[in-house]
Design an enzyme around this catalytic site. Structure first.
Site, PDB file in Angstrom:
ATOM      1  CG  LEU A  63      -1.948  -1.093   1.336  1.00 42.78           C
ATOM      2  CD1 LEU A  63      -2.913  -1.042   2.445  1.00 42.78           C
ATOM      3  CD2 LEU A  63      -2.407  -0.959   0.039  1.00 42.78           C
ATOM      4  N   GLY A  64       1.901   1.077   0.211  1.00 38.55           N
ATOM      5  CA  GLY A  64       2.906   2.059   0.158  1.00 38.55           C
ATOM      6  C   GLY A  64       4.136   2.495   0.865  1.00 38.55           C
ATOM      7  N   GLY A 118       6.370   3.794   4.240  1.00 37.29           N
ATOM      8  CA  GLY A 118       6.231   5.243   4.963  1.00 37.29           C
ATOM      9  C   GLY A 118       7.378   5.024   5.912  1.00 37.29           C
ATOM     10  CB  ALA A 119       9.240   6.870   8.666  1.00 34.71           C
ATOM     11  N   GLY A 164       8.353   1.627   6.976  1.00 35.72           N
ATOM     12  CA  GLY A 164       9.037   0.110   6.758  1.00 35.72           C
ATOM     13  C   GLY A 164       8.002   0.274   5.380  1.00 35.72           C
ATOM     14  CE  LYS A 218       3.156   1.893  10.150  1.00 37.33           C
ATOM     15  NZ  LYS A 218       3.060   2.574   9.491  1.00 37.33           N
ATOM     16  CG  ASP A 224       6.386  11.926  10.649  1.00 43.62           C
ATOM     17  OD1 ASP A 224       6.917  13.176   9.815  1.00 43.62           O
ATOM     18  OD2 ASP A 224       7.341  11.084  10.149  1.00 43.62           O
TER      19      ASP A 224
END
Ligand SMILES: *C1O[C@H](CO)[C@@H](O)[C@H](O)[C@H]1NC(C)=O
Ligand SMILES: *[C@@H]1O[C@H](CO)[C@@H](O)[C@H](O)[C@H]1NC(C)=O
Ligand SMILES: *[C@@H]1O[C@H](CO)[C@@H](O)[C@H](O)[C@H]1NC(C)=O
Ligand SMILES: *[C@@H]1O[C@H](CO)[C@@H](O)[C@H](O)[C@H]1NC(C)=O
Ligand SMILES: *[C@@H]1O[C@H](CO)[C@@H](O)[C@H](O)[C@H]1NC(C)=O
Ligand SMILES: *[C@@H]1O[C@H](CO)[C@@H](O)[C@H](O)[C@H]1NC(C)=O
Ligand SMILES: *[C@@H]1O[C@H](CO)[C@@H](O)[C@H](O)[C@H]1NC(C)=O
Ligand SMILES: *[C@@H]1O[C@H](CO)[C@@H](O)[C@H](O)[C@H]1NC(C)=O
Ligand SMILES: *[C@@H]1O[C@H](CO)[C@@H](O)[C@H](O)[C@H]1NC(C)=O
Ligand SMILES: *[C@@H]1O[C@H](CO)[C@@H](O)[C@H](O)[C@H]1NC(C)=O
Length: 794
Positions: A497-498, A500-501, A503, A522, A617
């Site tokens: 899905l994408g 991130g910072a 993983g 994740k 973040d």
């Protein structure tokens, strides 16, 4: 060039009347007098040195103004309507009831005097246009509301400002530079006010007493005085006798403030007798974003675009440049699409605000490498020993002064080769001016956004429970998954899905209690080698959080080397995609609701949960929306899972550029105030419905000055025009007080000094209006010396 154009216009429009008219025009205008634009009429002063009337600008438009009338250049010294030129057939009337009004052909009336009825108007020989009542008391005068010029006899009082023209004689509208006699300290400052600039020139007359700028009529000297003495002298010499010359002092579109003379006899041009800035490239932002300043004649700034960049407005090179190839957001950053250009004898005007990192004992090669590899670095300087990297906005690149010539400027230029190869499509300019510095691409943001927590029926019971202060006793009800289970649920981690910072995130489906639940898994990648116990501790801390505005962890996997976190998947997206969509702005009430939700979630993390959690973040991509569009903060508690011993590398900054509090980059302890800073940025984004850093604001004729939202808001506050930041949002403006209060909260939150930032509790009270919100000190620039990471102190 500009002067020639104006002279031509003038000779066509006015030449004939200017000779005949003064002798016959009475010096004082009585009630019922009027002037019409387009007709060649004006009201000259008795000597004919000055005239008041309609000054022709471009394309049949006029400024109601005052100009030097006896010289061919017809230099404009004041205008009433610099930002709304009047079309032909506009009139200015001194009406029978004593009002002085500019009337546009469409009937719009613009009152010039305020209230009390005047009985006469006169264009004086000193260049002042004055309205008087029947007792000869001055009711209004042009000297009191200067535009870009002051004349002998005129004073500037504390709080008064001059604004440069946008483009010399071509465009008299309000430009980028301001001269201000600051009413809080009496310091006179030249600044590129739209860049929240604290001044590139100032008199340093810091004095609590009354200070005035005097342009002395009998000596033609300019100086600052306090109540008793001259405290700063500008002019030191003027040719005599002074009456043989015309005089003026003007803040120019190049940002300089100069005093000029023009010989009355045989004169051919204005000559400078004093100037604030002697090095023309020393003016902040003089060549705009991505511009490069040189000054071959040492008199004027010449603006050029560097290789790989094109002018935003070819008719005005000082507006800045735009890259010819796309600049990617940092998630998509590929060094292959950029090259580093080294310019000899060039540097950047000292601008600590954009300094990123100073690498000592460097060499050119490693400086180039540092620039090339880090997305957030856009330029650097190298002085043979030190490499100083710079972040955006790219401003103030210039040819070095002879004294600093060893310095080289390194500039990152997008080449776009890869994109063109794969896409093959031509990308329009507005398209490629991407939001640099924003952490997520819109696509990634969308996908990553889709990860949201959903309440599993088994866990839902906890929601109704109040967070218990002695949560020690509360067992976490997290499910433990095996790697095999999650691998099956995500179809072998096939649906990414994408990233991130922490993983990659994968979509999947789980069967829990006979129900199919869509999940987001994740897969933690950068987690440092740490013991079983530490990982479990952190997961437990996350699992113990219970709040309506936080995403919930369903379970985790701690299977050999695999560490994964399991959340529910939701398709409603992130705040980022919700807020910044192009078509339609979400309603203001809804935005406010989301904002308060985020604030409450953060308050819980900071002050209400058992173990304080600093998010590190906060940004729109890390706020997700559930099915009811309730805001939920994601990714909290993860900062501690990462990098206890993270080494200092410029590509692994914690936090996201733009949302990062300045102390990240300094050697200061990281506290919950870093979240307050990021929240402040987010708050302003939610108010304005725009990203914090945008390069694509050219369509709105912004000159790049509103590139960085926090700067833009500060400069609008300084201008006393806060409403500009939400110009078209009538919903927000309908309750101005609430809007203003929220904007001020945002500015308090982004204060560079963490101590001055309010706590989350106070933020909520201020947002809700239960405590007063003052105007924060509008300081901005910071020196970034060293970087600091969200580490074990938390
Ligand atoms: C300008 O004034 C002159 C004489 O003062 C007159 O002959 C001429 O027609 C006027 N032009 C316009 C456009 O009104
Ligand atoms: C303003 O002056 C023009 C020209 O003299 C006249 O036609 C018009 O009626 C005046 N308007 C007002 C509001 O006095
Ligand atoms: C009238 O014309 C002026 C100048 O062109 C413009 O600024 C203003 O918006 C117009 N007013 C209306 C009501 O159209
Ligand atoms: C114009 O008005 C001023 C102030 O009322 C007065 O001093 C002056 O004498 C007047 N000039 C003429 C020519 O009427
Ligand atoms: C202007 O200068 C003269 C002497 O040079 C002085 O007497 C006068 O007070 C000054 N005027 C102002 C307004 O400072
Ligand atoms: C004005 O400035 C002078 C010189 O700096 C100083 O001595 C004096 O005290 C000041 N006066 C006031 C009223 O501030
Ligand atoms: C202006 O020029 C004329 C002719 O060239 C000359 O006689 C006169 O002295 C000049 N005046 C001044 C003030 O320079
Ligand atoms: C500008 O200044 C530099 C250094 O002061 C000097 O070397 C150069 O000749 C000057 N150029 C011009 C055109 O005066
Ligand atoms: C820049 O300076 C270096 C020496 O420091 C020289 O080798 C190089 O040719 C110069 N580049 C240009 C474009 O002048
Ligand atoms: C480069 O800059 C640093 C920091 O300003 C300074 O300490 C150093 O001496 C400079 N090196 C040279 C060769 O000028």
């Amino acid at each position: 060039m500009a002067a020639i154009v104006v002279m031509l216009v003038w000779s066509l429009l006015l030449a004939s009347s200017l000779h005949g008219s003064h002798a016959t025009t009475p010096a004082n205008k009585t009630l019922g007098s009027s002037l019409t634009s387009g007709a060649n009429s004006s009201w000259p002063s008795p000597s004919g040195d000055f005239a008041f009337g309609f000054y022709p600008v471009a394309d049949g438009y006029f400024l109601l103004g005052i100009w030097f009338d006896k010289i061919p250049e017809k230099t404009l010294v004041w205008s009433h309507n610099r930002n709304t030129p009047a079309p032909i057939q506009s009139t200015v009337n001194l009406t029978l009831d004593g009002q002085f009004v500019l009337i546009y052909p469409n009937g719009t009336e613009d009152r010039i005097n305020n209230g009390e009825a005047a009985s006469s108007a006169s264009m004086q020989d000193d260049g002042n246009f004055v309205l008087r009542n029947s007792f000869s008391t001055v009711l209004w005068q042009s000297f009191s509301s200067p535009t870009d010029t002051i004349l002998p006899g005129q004073t500037l009082n504390m709080g008064q400002r001059l604004y440069s023209n946008a483009n010399g004689n071509m465009d008299h509208s309000t430009g980028r530079f301001m001269l201000e006699l600051q009413n809080f300290d009496g310091n006179m400052v030249l600044s590129a006010y739209r860049f929240a600039d604290r001044g590139y020139w100032y008199t340093g007359t810091i004095n609590d007493k009354i200070v005035r700028l005097v342009f002395n009529q009998s000596s033609s000297f300019m100086y600052l005085v306090n109540e008793t003495a001259t405290i700063y002298s500008m002019t030191n010499n003027v040719p005599r006798p002074i009456n043989d010359y015309y005089h003026r002092a003007t803040i120019e579109d190049s940002g300089n403030f100069q005093q000029y003379i023009y010989p009355k006899q045989n004169g051919s041009k204005w000559e400078s007798v004093w100037k604030a800035i002697t090095e023309p490239c020393f003016v902040n932002a003089v060549c705009g974003v991505y511009g490069f300043c040189t000054s071959p004649d040492n008199q004027t700034a010449r603006c050029d675009c560097l290789e790989g960049f094109s002018p935003l407005d070819p008719s005005n090179p000082s507006k800045g440049c735009s890259p010819q190839a796309p600049i990617e957001r940092c998630e998509e950053y590929d060094p292959m699409n950029y090259k580093v250009v080294v310019l000899n004898d060039s540097d950047f005007l000292n601008d600590v605000f954009t300094d990123l990192e100073r690498i000592h004992n460097s060499d050119l090669e490693s400086c180039m490498k540092a620039l090339h590899e880090d997305c957030y670095t856009i330029a650097a300087t190298f002085n043979n020993t030190d490499c100083l990297t710079k972040r955006m906005p790219f401003l103030n690149a210039r040819h070095s002064l002879p004294s600093t010539k060893i310095i080289k400027a390194l500039i990152k230029v997008p080449t776009g080769t890869n994109r063109e190869k794969s896409g093959g499509k031509k990308i329009s300019r507005s398209h490629f001016l991407l939001q640099v510095g924003i952490s997520m691409s819109s696509l990634l943001a969308l996908l990553f956004a889709a990860i949201a927590i959903y309440y599993h029926p088994a866990v839902q019971r906890y929601r109704s429970r109040k967070p218990s202060p002695n949560a020690d006793t509360m067992e976490i009800s997290l499910r433990t998954f095996s790697f095999q289970e999650l691998s099956e649920a995500t179809n072998g981690f096939s649906n990414s899905l994408g990233r991130g910072a922490f993983g990659t995130v994968y979509g999947g489906v789980l069967c829990l209690e006979d129900k199919q639940i869509e999940i987001a898994v994740k897969k933690l990648e950068k987690v440092i080698e740490q013991g079983e116990k530490e990982f479990m501790t952190e997961v437990r801390v996350i699992g113990q959080t219970h709040h309506k505005n936080l995403v919930r962890l369903l379970g985790f996997c701690n299977d050999g080397s695999h560490r994964l976190l399991v959340y529910d998947l939701m398709k409603n997206g992130s705040l980022s995609s919700f807020l910044f969509k192009e078509e339609e702005r979400p309603s203001w009430d809804h935005r406010v609701e989301i904002l308060l939700g985020i604030a409450r979630g953060l308050l819980y993390l900071h002050e209400e949960c058992e173990t304080q959690i600093i998010h590190c973040d906060i940004k729109p991509q890390n706020v997700l929306l559930d099915n009811h569009n309730t805001a939920k903060i994601a990714d909290f508690g993860l900062a501690k899972l990462l990098m206890k011993d993270q080494t200092r590398t410029s590509t692994n900054i914690r936090g996201t550029m733009g949302y990062m509090a300045p102390e990240w980059l300094k050697n200061a302890p990281v506290t919950a105030k870093v979240d307050i800073y990021s929240f402040g940025v987010l708050l302003l984004e939610i108010i304005c419905c725009r990203r914090h850093i945008e390069l694509n604001r050219i369509e709105e004729e912004s000159d790049g000055d509103d590139l960085i939202l926090t700067d833009w808001v500060i400069s609008c506050v300084r201008l006393g025009k806060l409403e500009m930041v939400v110009k078209y949002d009538t919903e927000v403006l309908s309750n101005y007080k609430r809007f203003e209060r929220m904007a001020m909260v945002g500015l308090w939150c982004v204060h560079p000094d963490p101590i001055l930032r309010p706590s989350m509790k106070k933020v909520i009270q201020m947002l809700e209006g239960t405590i007063e919100v003052g105007v924060p000190p509008l300081v901005y620039a910071q020196t970034f010396e060293d970087r600091h990471y969200c580490t074990s102190e938390m």
